[in-house]
Design a protein around this motif. Structure first.
Motif, PDB file in Angstrom:
ATOM      1  N   LEU A   1      66.150  43.032  10.512  1.00  0.00           N
ATOM      2  CA  LEU A   1      66.108  41.632  11.258  1.00  0.00           C
ATOM      3  C   LEU A   1      65.045  40.883  10.820  1.00  0.00           C
ATOM      4  N   GLY A   2      63.750  41.716  10.393  1.00  0.00           N
ATOM      5  CA  GLY A   2      62.686  40.895   9.966  1.00  0.00           C
ATOM      6  C   GLY A   2      62.910  40.281   8.577  1.00  0.00           C
ATOM      7  N   VAL A   3      63.776  41.042   7.771  1.00  0.00           N
ATOM      8  CA  VAL A   3      63.927  40.599   6.408  1.00  0.00           C
ATOM      9  C   VAL A   3      64.998  39.273   6.600  1.00  0.00           C
ATOM     10  N   ALA A   4      65.951  39.446   7.297  1.00  0.00           N
ATOM     11  CA  ALA A   4      67.059  38.560   7.793  1.00  0.00           C
ATOM     12  C   ALA A   4      66.325  37.087   8.254  1.00  0.00           C
ATOM     13  N   ALA A   5      65.335  37.387   9.226  1.00  0.00           N
ATOM     14  CA  ALA A   5      64.871  36.427   9.796  1.00  0.00           C
ATOM     15  C   ALA A   5      63.948  35.365   8.816  1.00  0.00           C
ATOM     16  N   LEU A   6      63.060  36.151   7.855  1.00  0.00           N
ATOM     17  CA  LEU A   6      62.514  35.602   6.787  1.00  0.00           C
ATOM     18  C   LEU A   6      63.439  34.828   5.887  1.00  0.00           C
ATOM     19  N   ILE A   7      64.507  35.557   5.560  1.00  0.00           N
ATOM     20  CA  ILE A   7      65.441  34.442   4.547  1.00  0.00           C
ATOM     21  C   ILE A   7      66.001  33.403   5.041  1.00  0.00           C
ATOM     22  N   ILE A   8      66.446  33.675   6.373  1.00  0.00           N
ATOM     23  CA  ILE A   8      67.043  32.445   7.212  1.00  0.00           C
ATOM     24  C   ILE A   8      66.077  31.334   7.235  1.00  0.00           C
ATOM     25  N   VAL A   9      64.716  31.652   7.724  1.00  0.00           N
ATOM     26  CA  VAL A   9      64.096  30.652   8.073  1.00  0.00           C
ATOM     27  C   VAL A   9      63.585  29.790   6.816  1.00  0.00           C
ATOM     28  N   MET A  10      63.247  30.755   5.778  1.00  0.00           N
ATOM     29  CA  MET A  10      62.566  29.966   4.512  1.00  0.00           C
ATOM     30  C   MET A  10      63.810  29.259   3.874  1.00  0.00           C
ATOM     31  N   SER A  11      65.011  29.799   3.805  1.00  0.00           N
ATOM     32  CA  SER A  11      66.130  29.140   3.167  1.00  0.00           C
ATOM     33  C   SER A  11      66.301  27.848   4.084  1.00  0.00           C
ATOM     34  N   VAL A  12      66.222  27.640   5.403  1.00  0.00           N
ATOM     35  CA  VAL A  12      66.480  26.402   6.035  1.00  0.00           C
ATOM     36  C   VAL A  12      65.289  25.788   5.669  1.00  0.00           C
ATOM     37  N   MET A  13      64.111  26.022   5.688  1.00  0.00           N
ATOM     38  CA  MET A  13      62.961  25.007   5.459  1.00  0.00           C
ATOM     39  C   MET A  13      63.130  24.529   4.053  1.00  0.00           C
ATOM     40  N   ASN A  14      63.499  25.240   3.180  1.00  0.00           N
ATOM     41  CA  ASN A  14      63.699  24.962   1.783  1.00  0.00           C
ATOM     42  C   ASN A  14      64.903  23.842   1.868  1.00  0.00           C
ATOM     43  N   GLY A  15      65.905  24.142   2.504  1.00  0.00           N
ATOM     44  CA  GLY A  15      66.860  23.170   2.663  1.00  0.00           C
ATOM     45  C   GLY A  15      66.527  21.855   3.195  1.00  0.00           C
ATOM     46  N   PHE A  16      65.686  21.670   4.430  1.00  0.00           N
ATOM     47  CA  PHE A  16      65.200  20.676   4.888  1.00  0.00           C
ATOM     48  C   PHE A  16      64.513  19.775   3.854  1.00  0.00           C
ATOM     49  N   ARG A  17      63.668  20.444   3.255  1.00  0.00           N
ATOM     50  CA  ARG A  17      62.743  19.666   2.216  1.00  0.00           C
ATOM     51  C   ARG A  17      63.703  19.032   1.076  1.00  0.00           C
ATOM     52  N   ALA A  18      64.676  19.957   0.557  1.00  0.00           N
ATOM     53  CA  ALA A  18      65.392  19.222  -0.433  1.00  0.00           C
ATOM     54  C   ALA A  18      66.588  18.326   0.102  1.00  0.00           C
ATOM     55  N   GLU A  19      66.983  18.456   0.890  1.00  0.00           N
ATOM     56  CA  GLU A  19      67.910  17.370   1.732  1.00  0.00           C
ATOM     57  C   GLU A  19      67.149  15.934   1.973  1.00  0.00           C
ATOM     58  N   LEU A  20      66.122  16.280   2.590  1.00  0.00           N
ATOM     59  CA  LEU A  20      65.295  14.837   3.107  1.00  0.00           C
ATOM     60  C   LEU A  20      64.913  14.400   1.663  1.00  0.00           C
ATOM     61  N   PHE A  21      64.435  15.347   0.594  1.00  0.00           N
ATOM     62  CA  PHE A  21      64.062  14.611  -0.664  1.00  0.00           C
ATOM     63  C   PHE A  21      65.255  13.964  -1.248  1.00  0.00           C
ATOM     64  N   ASP A  22      66.317  14.603  -1.063  1.00  0.00           N
ATOM     65  CA  ASP A  22      67.292  13.934  -1.971  1.00  0.00           C
ATOM     66  C   ASP A  22      67.887  12.581  -1.460  1.00  0.00           C
ATOM     67  N   LYS A  23      67.942  12.619  -0.031  1.00  0.00           N
ATOM     68  CA  LYS A  23      68.487  11.331   0.858  1.00  0.00           C
ATOM     69  C   LYS A  23      67.521  10.232   0.644  1.00  0.00           C
ATOM     70  N   ILE A  24      66.067  10.673   0.795  1.00  0.00           N
ATOM     71  CA  ILE A  24      65.390   9.737   0.971  1.00  0.00           C
ATOM     72  C   ILE A  24      64.745   9.001  -0.444  1.00  0.00           C
ATOM     73  N   VAL A  25      64.693   9.971  -1.244  1.00  0.00           N
ATOM     74  CA  VAL A  25      64.416   9.543  -2.740  1.00  0.00           C
ATOM     75  C   VAL A  25      65.758   8.652  -3.379  1.00  0.00           C
ATOM     76  N   GLY A  26      66.687   9.278  -2.830  1.00  0.00           N
ATOM     77  CA  GLY A  26      68.124   8.670  -3.122  1.00  0.00           C
ATOM     78  C   GLY A  26      68.318   7.145  -2.885  1.00  0.00           C
ATOM     79  N   LEU A  27      67.574   6.790  -1.686  1.00  0.00           N
ATOM     80  CA  LEU A  27      67.534   5.204  -1.285  1.00  0.00           C
ATOM     81  C   LEU A  27      66.432   4.531  -1.428  1.00  0.00           C
ATOM     82  N   ASN A  28      65.280   5.228  -1.459  1.00  0.00           N
ATOM     83  CA  ASN A  28      63.841   4.574  -2.147  1.00  0.00           C
ATOM     84  C   ASN A  28      63.434   4.908  -3.210  1.00  0.00           C
ATOM     85  N   GLY A  29      64.140   5.362  -4.193  1.00  0.00           N
ATOM     86  CA  GLY A  29      63.604   5.857  -5.591  1.00  0.00           C
ATOM     87  C   GLY A  29      62.206   6.721  -5.266  1.00  0.00           C
TER      88      GLY A  29
END
Length: 416
Positions: free
Chosen positions: A37-65
């Protein structure tokens, strides 16, 4: 760590439940589940946090340069020369004029805040952020003087607009008359509805050709800003230093980090905090391994004494108990990886199922910016998490293993 045949046999025997050893096996099983459970929680949370940053970066930078060259007072009169200088700057891959102005949108008496963006037709049709997220209509209808616009999906929902309806854009800075300033209102046909995936944009965007935006805002041949793309978003400040010196006094350059500083800094801080907090779960699981091994050593004290009298070395006993503990940690880590990646693969379905069962909206885009739960696994981070779990498991075996190795067979077997 190389084990002899008898060491492997004994380690395997200690990993399986024996007569009267159900409680020890239960504690070991709990330890394995806790590591999982500890390893799964770390993998899930870190992947979701990375996904947040990547998605926000792609969409915001894709619109605003990667950066914008913005004129003082929101006006850049000599934008042609600035555009030429931007395109001539080494490291700049793309530069284009743009207009952005907060106004109002009216449909059948309903009023909503609107962020009007004027873009060149080529940019509208070539932007992946727009073209890949069209939910209705077509961007091909957006032509200068056509009276067509594209709007965000949430704005369309709030106003009840569909493709083909007419939306009125309200500009309070209208023409001056003897009776005062008359607000400017122009009706446009909704030719396309786009869902970018960032709530703040989807609820307000009205996209039109830049010529129409100039007419709406009474700007003449003036734009607000120049959008700039570079070869490396992380080095945008360094790349645009020469351009900043050239436009000093006429405009200011703002990069993507400055435009969204609070958001990305909050994500970075939360990411570190979540990693530290969830690492404690793995640490607690490791203490379970420690306790289960200590109980195993106490339960097997007589067996250990007999093995010592039969010629088993201290090193051999250390390896046996270390193997037991590391095996529990390794199995828990492997199971945690499987559980974590399984959850990530079905993440949106699980969120939807929980929302359906509980009746609660767990993923409100107005709060979480994105319309869906993102995920992006970093192989290096996953490796670090697994190595950390295995290292903690290894360290937890040291005390019980050396305790077993230091067992005095004379003291144990004296009264046998």
């Amino acid at each position: 760590m190389i084990l002899s045949r008898y060491e492997r046999m004994i380690a395997k025997r200690y990993l399986l439940p024996g007569k009267g050893e159900g409680f020890i096996f239960l504690v070991a099983g709990i330890s394995l589940v806790a590591v999982m459970l500890g390893v799964a929680a770390l993998i899930i949370v870190m992947s979701v946090m990375n996904g947040f940053r990547a998605e926000l970066f792609d969409k915001i930078v894709g619109l605003n340069g990667h950066a914008v060259v913005q004129g003082y007072g929101g006006r850049l009169p000599d934008w042609q020369s600035v555009l030429k200088q931007a395109r001539a700057t080494q490291g700049v891959t793309h530069a284009t004029p743009m207009i952005e102005q907060p106004l109002g949108a009216i449909y059948q008496g309903r009023f909503e805040f609107a962020l009007v963006r004027g873009m060149t037709v080529d940019d509208i049709r070539s932007s992946p952020t727009l073209t890949k997220n069209v939910k209705g209509g077509t961007l091909a209808d957006l032509k200068p003087d056509s009276g067509n616009v594209a709007i965000g999906s949430r704005l369309a929902e709030n106003l009840g607009i569909q493709v083909g309806d007419t939306i009125t854009i309200f500009n309070p800075a209208g023409r001056t008359t003897p009776f005062g300033t008359v607000p400017r209102q122009i009706a446009y046909r909704v030719a396309a509805i786009v869902e970018i995936g960032v709530y703040d944009y989807d609820k307000a965007f009205v996209i039109m050709p830049i010529q129409d935006a100039q007419t709406l805002l009474l700007l003449g041949d003036v734009v607000n800003m120049i959008e700039v793309q570079t070869v490396n978003a992380d080095k945008v400040g360094q790349i645009l230093e020469p351009l900043a010196a050239k436009v000093a006094g006429r405009a200011v350059i703002t990069d993507w980090r400055q435009m969204n500083a609070s958001l990305f800094e909050a994500l970075a801080v939360e990411r570190v905090a979540m990693f530290v907090v969830l690492s404690i779960i793995v640490l607690v699981a490791v203490f379970n391994i420690l306790s289960s091994l200590i109980m195993l050593v106490r339960a097997k004290t007589r067996d250990i004494a007999i093995l010592r009298t039969m010629g088993a070395s201290r090193v051999g006993l250390v390896k046996i108990f270390m193997t037991v503990g590391v095996t529990i940690g390794a199995l828990g880590t492997a199971a945690g990886m499987v559980l974590g990646f399984t959850f990530l693969f079905f993440r949106q379905g699980m969120v939807n199922a929980i929302q359906f069962v509980t009746g609660q909206n767990l993923w409100d885009p107005s709060v979480r910016f994105l319309s869906e739960l993102p995920s992006k696994s970093d192989p290096i981070e996953v490796t670090v998490i697994c190595v950390m779990a295995l290292l903690f498991s290894f360290l937890a075996t040291l005390y019980p293993a050396f305790k077993a190795a230091n067992t005095d067979p004379v003291q144990v077997l004296r009264y046998e």
